[in-house]
Scaffold this motif. Structure first.
Motif, mmCIF file in Angstrom:
data_model
loop_
_atom_site.group_PDB
_atom_site.id
_atom_site.type_symbol
_atom_site.label_atom_id
_atom_site.label_comp_id
_atom_site.label_asym_id
_atom_site.label_seq_id
_atom_site.Cartn_x
_atom_site.Cartn_y
_atom_site.Cartn_z
ATOM 1 N N PRO A 6 0.827 -1.204 0.000
ATOM 2 C CA PRO A 6 0.000 0.000 0.000
ATOM 3 C C PRO A 6 0.864 1.259 0.000
ATOM 4 O O PRO A 6 2.083 1.189 0.167
ATOM 5 C CB PRO A 6 -0.787 -0.114 1.299
ATOM 6 C CG PRO A 6 0.067 -0.930 2.194
ATOM 7 C CD PRO A 6 0.801 -1.878 1.295
ATOM 8 N N SER A 7 0.217 2.397 -0.189
ATOM 9 C CA SER A 7 0.915 3.673 -0.244
ATOM 10 C C SER A 7 1.724 3.926 1.029
ATOM 11 O O SER A 7 1.253 3.665 2.124
ATOM 12 C CB SER A 7 -0.118 4.778 -0.431
ATOM 13 O OG SER A 7 0.529 5.989 -0.655
ATOM 14 N N GLY A 8 2.940 4.372 0.865
ATOM 15 C CA GLY A 8 3.771 4.748 2.004
ATOM 16 C C GLY A 8 4.496 3.592 2.673
ATOM 17 O O GLY A 8 5.091 3.764 3.724
ATOM 18 N N CYS A 9 4.501 2.401 2.050
ATOM 19 C CA CYS A 9 5.117 1.255 2.719
ATOM 20 C C CYS A 9 6.611 1.151 2.437
ATOM 21 O O CYS A 9 7.282 0.260 2.934
ATOM 22 C CB CYS A 9 4.417 -0.038 2.328
ATOM 23 S SG CYS A 9 4.750 -0.532 0.649
ATOM 24 N N GLY A 10 7.149 2.059 1.597
ATOM 25 C CA GLY A 10 8.591 2.069 1.389
ATOM 26 C C GLY A 10 9.054 1.486 0.063
ATOM 27 O O GLY A 10 10.242 1.234 -0.108
ATOM 28 N N LYS A 11 8.148 1.315 -0.874
ATOM 29 C CA LYS A 11 8.526 0.727 -2.161
ATOM 30 C C LYS A 11 9.444 1.647 -2.946
ATOM 31 O O LYS A 11 10.514 1.243 -3.400
ATOM 32 C CB LYS A 11 7.264 0.454 -3.006
ATOM 33 C CG LYS A 11 6.190 -0.344 -2.301
ATOM 34 C CD LYS A 11 4.982 -0.546 -3.197
ATOM 35 C CE LYS A 11 4.267 0.721 -3.584
ATOM 36 N NZ LYS A 11 3.413 1.297 -2.555
ATOM 37 N N THR A 12 9.001 2.907 -3.090
ATOM 38 C CA THR A 12 9.806 3.849 -3.866
ATOM 39 C C THR A 12 11.164 4.058 -3.222
ATOM 40 O O THR A 12 12.189 4.097 -3.907
ATOM 41 C CB THR A 12 9.063 5.189 -3.998
ATOM 42 O OG1 THR A 12 7.857 4.965 -4.717
ATOM 43 C CG2 THR A 12 9.895 6.206 -4.730
ATOM 44 N N THR A 13 11.180 4.150 -1.899
ATOM 45 C CA THR A 13 12.449 4.346 -1.198
ATOM 46 C C THR A 13 13.400 3.189 -1.479
ATOM 47 O O THR A 13 14.589 3.395 -1.718
ATOM 48 C CB THR A 13 12.192 4.487 0.310
ATOM 49 O OG1 THR A 13 11.213 5.510 0.501
ATOM 50 C CG2 THR A 13 13.450 4.870 1.048
ATOM 51 N N SER A 14 12.881 1.961 -1.481
ATOM 52 C CA SER A 14 13.728 0.805 -1.787
ATOM 53 C C SER A 14 14.315 0.934 -3.185
ATOM 54 O O SER A 14 15.514 0.706 -3.398
ATOM 55 C CB SER A 14 12.909 -0.483 -1.713
ATOM 56 O OG SER A 14 12.337 -0.622 -0.442
HETATM 57 N N1 LIG Z 1 12.552 12.411 1.124
HETATM 58 C C1 LIG Z 1 11.764 12.024 2.145
HETATM 59 N N2 LIG Z 1 11.716 12.728 3.287
HETATM 60 C C2 LIG Z 1 10.939 12.338 4.320
HETATM 61 N N3 LIG Z 1 10.143 11.254 4.301
HETATM 62 C C3 LIG Z 1 10.128 10.508 3.191
HETATM 63 C C4 LIG Z 1 10.930 10.850 2.053
HETATM 64 N N4 LIG Z 1 10.707 9.918 1.099
HETATM 65 C C5 LIG Z 1 9.816 9.049 1.610
HETATM 66 N N5 LIG Z 1 9.464 9.388 2.870
HETATM 67 C C6 LIG Z 1 8.531 8.658 3.747
HETATM 68 O O1 LIG Z 1 8.903 7.307 3.751
HETATM 69 C C7 LIG Z 1 7.765 6.466 3.702
HETATM 70 C C8 LIG Z 1 7.859 5.534 2.526
HETATM 71 O O2 LIG Z 1 7.771 6.297 1.333
HETATM 72 P P1 LIG Z 1 7.809 5.673 -0.119
HETATM 73 O O3 LIG Z 1 7.805 6.809 -1.081
HETATM 74 O O4 LIG Z 1 8.919 4.711 -0.209
HETATM 75 O O5 LIG Z 1 6.422 4.924 -0.172
HETATM 76 P P2 LIG Z 1 5.767 4.101 -1.365
HETATM 77 O O6 LIG Z 1 5.620 2.708 -0.895
HETATM 78 O O7 LIG Z 1 6.509 4.331 -2.621
HETATM 79 O O8 LIG Z 1 4.324 4.747 -1.446
HETATM 80 P P3 LIG Z 1 3.441 5.160 -2.729
HETATM 81 O O9 LIG Z 1 2.742 3.941 -3.183
HETATM 82 O O10 LIG Z 1 2.497 6.165 -2.154
HETATM 83 O O11 LIG Z 1 4.371 5.760 -3.743
HETATM 84 C C9 LIG Z 1 6.569 7.382 3.701
HETATM 85 O O12 LIG Z 1 6.072 7.477 5.002
HETATM 86 C C10 LIG Z 1 7.123 8.696 3.234
HETATM 87 O O13 LIG Z 1 6.394 9.748 3.791
#
Ligand SMILES: Nc1ncnc2c1ncn2[C@@H]1O[C@H](COP(=O)(O)OP(=O)(O)OP(=O)(O)O)[C@@H](O)[C@H]1O
Ligand SMILES: [Mg+2]
Lengths: 274, 372
Positions: free
Chosen positions: B40-48
């Protein structure tokens, strides 16, 4: 209401219209139209004093525009990296620089430079190894300095707006595609912000070219076109002055329109791509 | 694992201030695999993904590409390319120059003719031959998507990263592009790592899916494994649809467990993972997929030996074309979602809201899972 608006516009533009009209006057008196002619334009361009002042104005305006757009762009890029309170402080200082009246900048620069010169000139004279020591004085440098200071703030604001409107992922995409930070700057950031830099250049040029107030204080013995016009008016308004005014107006307006066009075009392109 | 791994996370944690975006993640992606991060949104996929690309650096742990640690290596030195969610095509360059961008950064720069040749070959690969001189904003969403793909693929990266690449497309186009992406991946043999929150997309395209929740990995496995053998309720809920009946474990062995609901009914379910937490007395759920439940007229008899049967009333009918979904109110079970395939309805002609029916399933098809 409509009448009122018409009256306002008349009040604003009628004098300008009259100047343009009378610049084509065949007669020699400013207030007495004697038929159509462009002879005063020729006269103005033949006048060595006018040409001198024009050369000064163009040199100062061009140098100012180059310096302001270079330093303003660099400052805008550097400010991107500043965050938080320090950023707010810088922003505040820049906006204040834009809002300070020209007369204050003029007087302040004059006082600051005179004080500095009074302090430095004796030092320079005593340290000079023989011959006649150079004297620091008002002139080109002080004009350019004062104009650059003021117009740089304009460039910073314009370029910053463009940077803020730029898609950050473009820069990431570029580094992802093996471009070093410098190449990314040259191939992505610069092309993206270039129209804003050019617009800032044109605005700086126009501002410096038109400026009378600041120049009046810091030009020293140099005479820019606005200063020349001011001093000749005291000897009476001739159609020659009107011709000069019309030419200045023409140049300034076209530069401003060009700057606006550049800024608009970029915004449109960004929207179309987004 | 027979293949060497292209991407490895060793106990990776990423914090942004107080936020833990990725929390002690370890994983390994096989060479040439189609791997997906799903969650789901915000679970850390993009960060990975960004840590693989090099835009973000891990706070703790190690990220490895082809066995070598890349922590601290800037993105432009990594043999990895990314397709951005909103494509991030350069608006001041035309299609050809966008695609050739990566090649032009090489030192020494390949000759112009060579770049042009490769650009046109890559355009052919994404079925956009002859589009070299088009401006970016003249392209449709699907075409921009393909240009973004071509711009990455032309570099023959070790790993291609895709961050929700199809999210901006409409449903039909998305379906087409899913198939295209999959075919393309087989053709070029490059490891693909996809980020998506669309489970259907992940299931249909990937070899391996990694399900994430709050920065942690919940389960990694093939689509079939995740669908048939979810380790807990979260996975069963995220991958496909399920009915859940909450209760307590009354007895458990290595094969499965019996769960008693608060209403007093006991159900048996298979436990795919022999979960240690399924001890007698522990909270658990029985997960029953809607397609394994039959729905029939009372007295017509079950199509097979059902272990569970209950009379029910049809509440709602949703026609899905190839099948029909019924929401029924079953005695002692509450609301249950049932899916009936077309062939099962040819005789009965289907049911309508208010009809009395019987539903049932086989215990072997139901799952007894941890309630997490
Ligand atoms: N540059 C940043 N600064 C602060 N917090 C961040 C940053 N990037 C991501 N986060 C936080 O880290 C968490 C994971 O973010 P991420 O973008 O990896 O989610 P995601 O799984 O890709 O979600 P989505 O499906 O909404 O894209 C979120 O709580 C987000 O707010
Ligand atoms: Mg994301």
């Amino acid at each position: 209401m409509r009448l009122y608006a018409i009256a306002v516009y008349l009040f604003l533009y009628a004098p300008i219209g009259i100047i343009i009209l009378f610049s084509f006057n065949a007669g020699r008196h400013a207030s007495d139209f004697r038929g159509f002619s462009v002879k005063w334009y020729g006269k103005a361009l033949d006048n060595p004093f006018v040409m001198d002042a024009l050369t000064t104005s163009l040199t100062v305006a061009f140098t100012t525009a180059v310096l302001a757009s270079l330093m303003g762009t660099m400052a805008a890029l550097a400010l991107q990296r500043v965050q938080g309170r320090l950023r707010a402080l810088y922003d505040g200082v820049i906006y204040i620089a834009i809002m300070i009246p020209g007369i204050v900048i003029g007087i302040a620069t004059l006082i600051a430079l005179v004080t500095a010169f009074n302090f430095l000139n004796p030092l320079l004279a005593s340290a000079w190894p023989g011959g006649k020591p150079p004297r620091l004085n008002m002139g080109y440098a002080s004009l350019i300095g004062a104009h650059t200071m003021f117009t740089m703030a304009l460039v910073i604001v314009i370029v910053r707006t463009r940077i803020a409107g730029m898609d950050r992922t473009l820069i990431e995409a570029s580094t992802d595609l093996y471009a070093t930070p410098w190449r990314t700057f040259r191939q992505v950031t610069l092309p993206q912000i270039f129209p804003a830099i050019l617009a800032g250049f044109l605005l700086s040029f126009t501002f410096s070219f038109d400026d009378f107030i600041i120049a009046f204080f810091v030009a020293g013995s140099e005479s820019t076109l606005p200063i020349y016009v001011f001093s000749s008016i005291r000897r009476g308004v001739t159609p020659e002055i009107n011709a000069i005014g019309t030419m200045v107006l023409g140049v300034s307006l076209s530069l401003l329109v060009a700057a606006q066009f550049l800024l608009r075009m970029k915004a449109r392109q960004a929207r179309a791509a987004g | 694992m027979s293949q060497p791994s292209d991407v490895e996370f060793v106990n990776v944690t990423k914090r942004f201030g107080d936020i833990v975006a990725v929390d002690h993640v370890s994983l390994s992606v096989e060479r040439g695999a189609f791997f997906s991060f799903l969650g789901p949104s915000g679970c850390g996929k993009t960060t990975s993904l960004r840590m693989i690309a090099g835009f973000d650096q891990p706070t703790e742990g190690d990220v490895r590409l082809s066995g070598e640690s890349v922590v601290g290596t800037p993105p432009y030195k990594r043999p990895v390319n990314m397709v951005f969610q909103h494509y991030a095509l350069f608006p001041h360059l035309n299609v050809g120059d966008n695609i050739g961008y990566g090649l032009r950064q090489r030192t020494p720069q390949p000759p112009r003719a060579e770049i042009e040749k490769q650009v046109s070959e890559t355009l052919e690969l994404v079925r956009l031959s002859g589009y070299e001189n088009r401006r970016i904003w003249e392209l449709s969403g699907g075409q921009q998507q393909r240009v973004a793909l071509a711009r990455a693929l032309i570099n023959h990266p070790t790993v291609l990263l895709l961050d929700e690449p199809l999210a901006a497309l409409d449903r039909k186009l998305r379906r087409e592009m899913q198939i295209e992406l999959q075919t393309l991946q087989r053709e070029v043999g490059i490891t693909f790592i996809l980020v998506t929150h669309d489970q259907e997309e992940a299931l249909s395209m990937s070899d391996t899916i990694c399900i994430m929740h709050d920065g942690r990995i919940v389960q990694t496995g093939s689509p079939t494994q995740l669908y048939d053998e979810p380790i807990n309720r979260y996975v069963a809920d995220f991958v496909g649809k399920s009915n859940f009946f909450e209760g307590k474990v009354v007895e458990a062995d290595g094969q499965g467990a019996r769960i008693e609901t608060p209403a007093g009914r006991t159900f048996a379910g298979r436990n795919p993972r022999d979960a240690a937490s399924l001890q007698a007395g522990a909270a658990a759920v029985l997960a029953v997929r809607p397609e394994i439940i039959f729905v029939g007229s009372p007295g017509a008899g079950a199509p097979y030996d059902a272990d569970v049967e209950a009379p029910a009333v049809i509440r709602n009918r949703i026609f899905l074309g190839e099948q029909t979904e019924y929401l029924v109110e079953a005695e002692g079970l509450g609301e249950v979602l049932v899916r009936a395939p077309k062939h099962a309805e040819t005789q009965t002609g289907g049911f309508n809201p208010g009809d009395q029916v019987v539903i049932g399933w086989q215990a072997a098809a139901a799952l007894a899972l941890e309630d997490a």
